[in-house]
Design a protein around this motif. Sequence first.
Motif, mmCIF file in Angstrom:
data_model
loop_
_atom_site.group_PDB
_atom_site.id
_atom_site.type_symbol
_atom_site.label_atom_id
_atom_site.label_comp_id
_atom_site.label_asym_id
_atom_site.label_seq_id
_atom_site.Cartn_x
_atom_site.Cartn_y
_atom_site.Cartn_z
ATOM 1 N N CYS A 18 0.852 -1.197 0.000
ATOM 2 C CA CYS A 18 0.000 0.000 0.000
ATOM 3 C C CYS A 18 0.879 1.234 0.000
ATOM 4 N N GLU A 39 -6.890 1.583 0.940
ATOM 5 C CA GLU A 39 -6.894 0.290 0.266
ATOM 6 C C GLU A 39 -5.501 -0.341 0.284
ATOM 7 N N GLN A 40 -5.472 -1.657 0.502
ATOM 8 C CA GLN A 40 -4.239 -2.445 0.401
ATOM 9 C C GLN A 40 -4.462 -3.521 -0.648
ATOM 10 N N LYS A 41 -3.375 -3.919 -1.295
ATOM 11 C CA LYS A 41 -3.472 -5.004 -2.271
ATOM 12 C C LYS A 41 -2.679 -6.185 -1.755
ATOM 13 N N GLU A 42 -3.285 -7.385 -1.903
ATOM 14 C CA GLU A 42 -2.545 -8.609 -1.597
ATOM 15 C C GLU A 42 -2.089 -9.191 -2.919
ATOM 16 N N LEU A 43 -0.773 -9.415 -3.036
ATOM 17 C CA LEU A 43 -0.193 -9.900 -4.285
ATOM 18 C C LEU A 43 0.132 -11.385 -4.180
ATOM 19 N N VAL A 49 -2.154 -9.100 -8.585
ATOM 20 C CA VAL A 49 -3.063 -8.784 -7.475
ATOM 21 C C VAL A 49 -3.988 -9.973 -7.212
ATOM 22 N N ARG A 51 -6.101 -9.971 -4.341
ATOM 23 C CA ARG A 51 -7.335 -9.314 -3.865
ATOM 24 C C ARG A 51 -6.989 -7.932 -3.339
ATOM 25 N N SER A 52 -8.032 -7.099 -3.209
ATOM 26 C CA SER A 52 -7.878 -5.773 -2.612
ATOM 27 C C SER A 52 -8.601 -5.757 -1.281
#
Length: 197
Positions: A18, A39-43, A49, A51-52
């Motif tokens: 993020c 918002e954070q993104k999981e990679l 990506v 999910r967000s």
Amino acid sequence: MLCSGLLSTASAQGIFTCTDSRGKKITSDRPIPECMDREQKELNASGTVKRSLGPTLTAQEISAQEVRDKKEAEDRARVSDERRRNRALLTRYQNQAAHDAERASALTQVDAVIQTANKRMAELAEQRKVLDSELEFYKNDPSKAPVYLKRRVTEFQENLVAQQRFIANQQLEKKRVNDRFDEELSRLKPLWAGVVN
């Protein structure tokens, strides 16, 4: 050995990234506390990506979101119900002639009930004449009329009021029938014209 074990654990979990409130990009193997308000993104391990994650909401924001979600669900249900009702109407009435025929049939039924009630009113009018002729003898002092005659007058009055109320209710029913068919017709016209699916 320990270091590679940690890396494989992080890869299995995913990588969170993020940009914090100061514009600094942060990366971690778990959700980032500094970015709970954004918002954070999981990679994935490949860097795509997975999910967000939205910002963590306050109790007030959660409550407001629930209200919005409930309203959206109600709107969707209303639209779905409207479409279902429209399909049912079109199935029942393929054209205005079918709708007009059913309206006429419904009104005929109410009119038949009113006609029967009016016959009863005519019978009551005849009863009134008989009562009046019997009461003629006691017109100077109605209190001297016999109990049975007073009872018949009371029963007559009750029957007359009940019959008048019944006829008034049937007239209201006739209006309700017309109002219902008018409302249906206003919905059906655009459906027949193909304006609404």
